[in-house]
Design a protein around this motif. Structure first.
Motif, PDB file in Angstrom:
ATOM      1  N   GLU A  34       0.832  -1.217   0.000  1.00 54.23           N
ATOM      2  CA  GLU A  34       0.000   0.000   0.000  1.00 54.23           C
ATOM      3  C   GLU A  34       0.862   1.260   0.000  1.00 54.23           C
ATOM      4  OE1 GLU A  34      -3.743  -1.992   2.441  1.00 54.23           O
ATOM      5  OE2 GLU A  34      -2.486  -0.497   3.454  1.00 54.23           O
ATOM      6  N   SER A  35       1.974   1.220   0.746  1.00 50.98           N
ATOM      7  CA  SER A  35       2.823   2.416   0.854  1.00 50.98           C
ATOM      8  C   SER A  35       3.461   2.772  -0.482  1.00 50.98           C
ATOM      9  CB  SER A  35       3.909   2.209   1.912  1.00 50.98           C
ATOM     10  OG  SER A  35       4.969   1.430   1.399  1.00 50.98           O
ATOM     11  N   GLU A  40       1.488   8.930  -1.120  1.00 50.80           N
ATOM     12  CA  GLU A  40       1.008  10.174  -0.506  1.00 50.80           C
ATOM     13  C   GLU A  40       0.014   9.886   0.608  1.00 50.80           C
ATOM     14  OE1 GLU A  40       0.221  13.426  -3.076  1.00 50.80           O
ATOM     15  OE2 GLU A  40       1.894  12.912  -4.398  1.00 50.80           O
ATOM     16  N   LYS A  41      -0.837   8.907   0.371  1.00 49.21           N
ATOM     17  CA  LYS A  41      -1.800   8.557   1.421  1.00 49.21           C
ATOM     18  C   LYS A  41      -1.067   7.976   2.627  1.00 49.21           C
ATOM     19  CE  LYS A  41      -5.899   6.123   2.760  1.00 49.21           C
ATOM     20  NZ  LYS A  41      -5.283   5.512   3.917  1.00 49.21           N
ATOM     21  N   TRP A  43       2.030   8.518   3.709  1.00 52.37           N
ATOM     22  CA  TRP A  43       2.722   9.527   4.531  1.00 52.37           C
ATOM     23  C   TRP A  43       1.748  10.501   5.171  1.00 52.37           C
ATOM     24  CZ3 TRP A  43       7.171   8.205   6.195  1.00 52.37           C
ATOM     25  CH2 TRP A  43       8.042   7.432   5.393  1.00 52.37           C
ATOM     26  N   GLU A  44       0.672  10.777   4.469  1.00 50.42           N
ATOM     27  CA  GLU A  44      -0.318  11.705   5.005  1.00 50.42           C
ATOM     28  C   GLU A  44      -0.960  11.140   6.279  1.00 50.42           C
ATOM     29  OE1 GLU A  44      -3.395  14.669   3.087  1.00 50.42           O
ATOM     30  OE2 GLU A  44      -3.741  12.611   2.396  1.00 50.42           O
ATOM     31  N   ASP A  45      -1.228   9.828   6.264  1.00 47.88           N
ATOM     32  CA  ASP A  45      -1.827   9.196   7.442  1.00 47.88           C
ATOM     33  C   ASP A  45      -0.902   9.320   8.647  1.00 47.88           C
ATOM     34  OD1 ASP A  45      -4.032   8.534   6.053  1.00 47.88           O
ATOM     35  OD2 ASP A  45      -3.566   6.389   5.824  1.00 47.88           O
ATOM     36  N   ILE A  46       0.401   9.121   8.418  1.00 49.59           N
ATOM     37  CA  ILE A  46       1.345   9.229   9.529  1.00 49.59           C
ATOM     38  C   ILE A  46       1.428  10.680  10.012  1.00 49.59           C
ATOM     39  CG2 ILE A  46       3.761   8.971  10.221  1.00 49.59           C
ATOM     40  CD1 ILE A  46       3.843   6.666   8.089  1.00 49.59           C
ATOM     41  N   ALA A  47       1.549  11.598   9.057  1.00 48.56           N
ATOM     42  CA  ALA A  47       1.645  13.020   9.427  1.00 48.56           C
ATOM     43  C   ALA A  47       0.414  13.455  10.220  1.00 48.56           C
ATOM     44  CB  ALA A  47       1.805  13.875   8.172  1.00 48.56           C
ATOM     45  N   GLY A  48      -0.713  12.841   9.916  1.00 52.86           N
ATOM     46  CA  GLY A  48      -1.969  13.189  10.582  1.00 52.86           C
ATOM     47  C   GLY A  48      -1.985  12.853  12.068  1.00 52.86           C
ATOM     48  N   GLU A  49      -1.046  12.016  12.512  1.00 55.66           N
ATOM     49  CA  GLU A  49      -0.974  11.691  13.937  1.00 55.66           C
ATOM     50  C   GLU A  49      -0.279  12.798  14.733  1.00 55.66           C
ATOM     51  OE1 GLU A  49       0.636   7.811  14.748  1.00 55.66           O
ATOM     52  OE2 GLU A  49      -0.580   6.859  13.210  1.00 55.66           O
ATOM     53  N   ALA A 434      20.862  -6.492   6.713  1.00 62.87           N
ATOM     54  CA  ALA A 434      20.134  -5.423   7.408  1.00 62.87           C
ATOM     55  C   ALA A 434      18.644  -5.737   7.356  1.00 62.87           C
ATOM     56  CB  ALA A 434      20.435  -4.077   6.769  1.00 62.87           C
ATOM     57  N   GLY A 435      18.157  -6.207   6.205  1.00 59.58           N
ATOM     58  CA  GLY A 435      16.743  -6.563   6.100  1.00 59.58           C
ATOM     59  C   GLY A 435      16.116  -5.984   4.851  1.00 59.58           C
ATOM     60  N   LYS A 436      14.842  -5.656   4.942  1.00 61.61           N
ATOM     61  CA  LYS A 436      14.122  -5.137   3.773  1.00 61.61           C
ATOM     62  C   LYS A 436      13.833  -3.658   3.962  1.00 61.61           C
ATOM     63  CE  LYS A 436      11.406  -9.292   3.074  1.00 61.61           C
ATOM     64  NZ  LYS A 436      10.228  -9.771   2.375  1.00 61.61           N
ATOM     65  N   PRO A 437      13.544  -2.975   2.842  1.00 61.69           N
ATOM     66  CA  PRO A 437      13.138  -1.568   2.987  1.00 61.69           C
ATOM     67  C   PRO A 437      11.864  -1.474   3.832  1.00 61.69           C
ATOM     68  CG  PRO A 437      13.098  -2.258   0.666  1.00 61.69           C
ATOM     69  CD  PRO A 437      13.580  -3.420   1.453  1.00 61.69           C
ATOM     70  N   ILE A 438      11.783  -0.494   4.679  1.00 61.41           N
ATOM     71  CA  ILE A 438      10.577  -0.351   5.494  1.00 61.41           C
ATOM     72  C   ILE A 438       9.460   0.235   4.619  1.00 61.41           C
ATOM     73  CG2 ILE A 438      11.904  -0.098   7.634  1.00 61.41           C
ATOM     74  CD1 ILE A 438      11.270   2.910   7.562  1.00 61.41           C
ATOM     75  N   PRO A 439       8.202   0.100   5.015  1.00 61.12           N
ATOM     76  CA  PRO A 439       7.128   0.703   4.222  1.00 61.12           C
ATOM     77  C   PRO A 439       7.408   2.184   3.958  1.00 61.12           C
ATOM     78  CG  PRO A 439       6.206  -0.719   5.906  1.00 61.12           C
ATOM     79  CD  PRO A 439       7.681  -0.654   6.171  1.00 61.12           C
ATOM     80  N   GLY A 440       7.180   2.601   2.731  1.00 62.34           N
ATOM     81  CA  GLY A 440       7.427   3.987   2.349  1.00 62.34           C
ATOM     82  C   GLY A 440       8.770   4.190   1.681  1.00 62.34           C
ATOM     83  N   VAL A 441       9.629   3.166   1.737  1.00 62.62           N
ATOM     84  CA  VAL A 441      10.977   3.298   1.163  1.00 62.62           C
ATOM     85  C   VAL A 441      11.113   2.345  -0.029  1.00 62.62           C
ATOM     86  CG1 VAL A 441      13.444   2.892   1.589  1.00 62.62           C
ATOM     87  CG2 VAL A 441      12.028   3.985   3.349  1.00 62.62           C
TER      88      VAL A 441
END
Ligand code: WT7
Length: 628
Positions: A34-35, A40-41, A43-49, A434-441
């Protein structure tokens, strides 16, 4: 490019089921998809917190390679790190527990920290400091450091923090480049019971730095050092009588928050610029998502505020989520090798974020030290700064994590501002990856033309989409900013070589440029070379990093002397001392080799890889461009 195959076999550690249940945003695969489909949705959801004085007009305006995140939005990061908690349920929650080198403690609740920040902010205003002015910090590991950082952000000034282990030349360069109006320092820093004089380094560094109007000195020792009234001011006399209330300066999301210098491939460090809105969202998101910081946690990040890890995960990120933060001046081996584990037990630390170099040092001295203490409070372990090699991973996992705690090996950079690649809490772990890219990356491994390479083959690590806490510029050097985005069109080139396995796990192999990582600190070969050439005996030098079990790399310098000088132990020590005094102890070469010539290409570029191969006794590879 060297596309040799890498051995990717690694055991897989499945975290305890209680960790798999933890999902703030839901299942990784779904959230990741989804990320990427609708960033935009996401990051917007996170910024909304978070709290904003005005919400954004657009989440992202992407004019390659320039990003504007949350454009039109208004905020102050300290309103989210302080006011938001004080106005809600965290007013009397402990924000910072500080432990000094000598074991003394100071505790600040969110309310107390808030008041101290506002009082110091008023002091800064009294000095005429305004939004956009640069303030240079050269401070030890004390609460006043954090108070001053936040006060600076509160009034919209731009901090540029210089790690207090840097020498006077390094400090001078950063003050001049950022044109700092004010320097905030202390009389001394205390390490392993010893006082290190900071003030006299500042005195040297401000010679020929015309931007500096004032120096604020936090005096921690008696008898107090003398200050020169024309320019210098005591920390406490500045705030005496000041009000404990100071409204936050309302900032644009894209206004500068700080500049932090990092070493690059040339002799001049790069001033990485971060801005208010995106940086806040990125550090808040990762503190919450990657570390799973909850209200009940006691979170300890062992980094100094002078590094990006200190900025993002000692100060801004954990404060944005309202954490209780342990902040300690203690070195891991003083007064003995048990002190960190004693602190984990004593303070009930639940999340420990540290560096591979510290883990390898503990490994060297054995399990008996940590085994003396009760480490049951720990629930998450973190690592950062350089690859966590499988041996160190296994030791950390078994001895500290009791074979059940998640280890988040976080890959990121000064430039990225936030964690980018890791195994978030609950994901299966593979030592060495290290692992996988985190959501949004969106990260990938590509060849020189930008084509993705297949799993198992080495390539360049790149980031393919903008993210909120990305750097916005290199201060005074637009060209160097563009350079990150020019190497492979459409991508941000990280400067690391990496390899992926079939599951998409990323292993970081090392730098692809002339940056040497020593104990997790970036050292530019060219910086050390120019410090050496600055010495009267040296005509030319080449500096390389040689792998080391403890520090990751050691610095070895090859030196051609000027006529009339002869190499020997005395000169070797003198040159090391010279580098220590100009750049600081972390940049000091471990070895100096006096040579008659250096391997160069026909165009005159030093072939450091040939020296490195020679030093390590391995095949130097293609020598066709070698001059002689
Ligand atoms: C470089 C960035 C990020 C804060 C500390 C260093 C190396 C960093 C890891 C890791 C492998 C790592 C990379 C990177 N690095 N973390 N978990 N695994 N390598 O920040 O000084 O900007 O250095 O450090 O080479 O590019 P920095």
């Amino acid at each position: 490019m060297n596309e040799e195959k890498v051995n990717l076999k690694a055991p897989v550690y499945i975290p305890d089921s209680s960790y798999r249940d933890y999902r703030w945003m839901g299942d990784y695969e779904t959230v990741y998809r989804e990320s990427v489909e609708n960033p935009e949705k996401f990051w917007e959801d996170i910024a909304g917190e978070l709290e904003w004085d005005k919400k954004w007009d657009n989440v992202l305006e992407w004019d390659y390679p320039d990003a504007r995140w949350f454009s039109g939005a208004k905020l102050n990061i300290t309103a989210n790190c302080l006011d938001r908690h004080v106005n809600n349920s965290r007013k009397n929650k402990v924000a910072i527990i500080w432990r000094g080198d000598d074991g003394c403690e100071r505790v600040f609740t969110y309310r107390q920290l808030f008041r101290e920040v506002m009082r110091f902010a008023n002091g800064l205003k009294k000095l005429g400091i305004k939004k956009g002015d640069r303030i240079c910090f050269y401070m030890p590991f004390v609460p006043e450091h954090i108070i001053a950082i936040l006060a600076c952000a509160r009034i919209g000034a731009v901090h540029t923090i210089v790690y207090a282990g840097f020498g006077s030349d390094s400090l001078h360069q950063r003050i001049v480049d950022s044109e700092a109006k004010l320097v905030i320092t202390a009389d001394v820093s205390i390490r392993r019971g010893k006082r290190i004089d900071l003030k006299s380094i500042v005195d040297e560094a401000i010679v020929n730095a015309p931007s500096v109007e004032r120096i604020i000195v936090y005096r921690r020792t008696k008898p107090e050092i003398e200050l020169y009234a024309e320019m210098e001011l005591d920390y406490y006399s500045l705030i005496k009588g000041e009000s404990f209330h100071c409204d936050p300066e309302i900032m644009d999301a894209e206004d500068p928050l700080f500049i932090l210098y990092t070493s690059g491939t040339t002799g001049v460090p790069k001033g990485i610029l971060h801005t208010c809105g995106g940086y806040m969202v990125g550090t808040y998101y990762t503190s919450k998502y990657v570390f799973d910081i909850k209200d009940s946690d006691v979170y300890w990040c062992t980094a100094d505020p002078g590094w990006i890890t200190g900025h993002s995960y000692l100060v801004y990120g954990p404060l944005a989520v309202g954490a209780t933060i342990l902040f300690s001046e203690t070195t891991p081996d003083y007064p003995d090798l048990g002190v960190w584990w004693e602190m984990v037990e004593d303070f009930g630390v639940t999340i420990l974020y540290t560096a591979p170099t510290a883990i390898r040092m503990f490994m060297k001295y054995g399990e008996s030290w940590p085994d003396k203490y009760n480490l049951e409070s720990l629930r998450i372990l973190g690592s950062v700064g350089e690859p966590l090699n499988p041996e160190a991973f296994e030791w950390f996992y078994r001895v500290i994590g009791k074979s059940k705690l998640p280890i988040v090996d976080t890959w990121w950079q000064t430039e990225t501002g936030m964690h980018m690649i890791t195994t978030i809490v609950g994901q299966p772990m593979k030592p060495g990856f290290a692992g996988k890219p985190i959501p949004g990356v969106v990260a990938d491994i590509v060849d020189n033309e930008g084509n993705p390479v297949e799993p198992g083959k080495k390539g360049k690590l790149v980031i393919k989409a903008p993210w909120p806490s990305m750097m916005r510029d290199v201060w005074n050097n637009r060209e160097r900013y563009e350079h990150y985005w020019n190497d492979i069109p459409g991508c941000y080139t990280v400067g690391d070589m990496a390899v992926k396995d079939k599951d998409g796990y990323i292993m970081i192999i090392g730098r692809s440029d002339d940056v040497i990582i020593v104990s997790g600190h970036n050292i530019g070969s060219a910086e050390v070379e120019s410090a050496l050439v600055d010495h009267k005996a040296v005509s030319e030098s080449a500096v390389v990093g040689i792998p080391d079990d403890l520090k990751g790399n050691l610095i070895v310098a090859y030196v051609i002397l000027k006529e009339g000088f002869t190499g020997g132990e005395k000169l070797e020590n003198e040159l090391k001392y010279h580098v220590r005094m100009t750049l600081g102890p972390i940049s000091m070469p471990s070895d100096i080799r006096f040579v008659q010539s250096l391997p160069k290409t026909r165009s005159g570029k030093i072939m450091r890889r040939v020296l490195r191969a020679q030093e390590m006794g391995v095949d130097p590879g293609d020598l066709s461009t070698l001059e002689d």
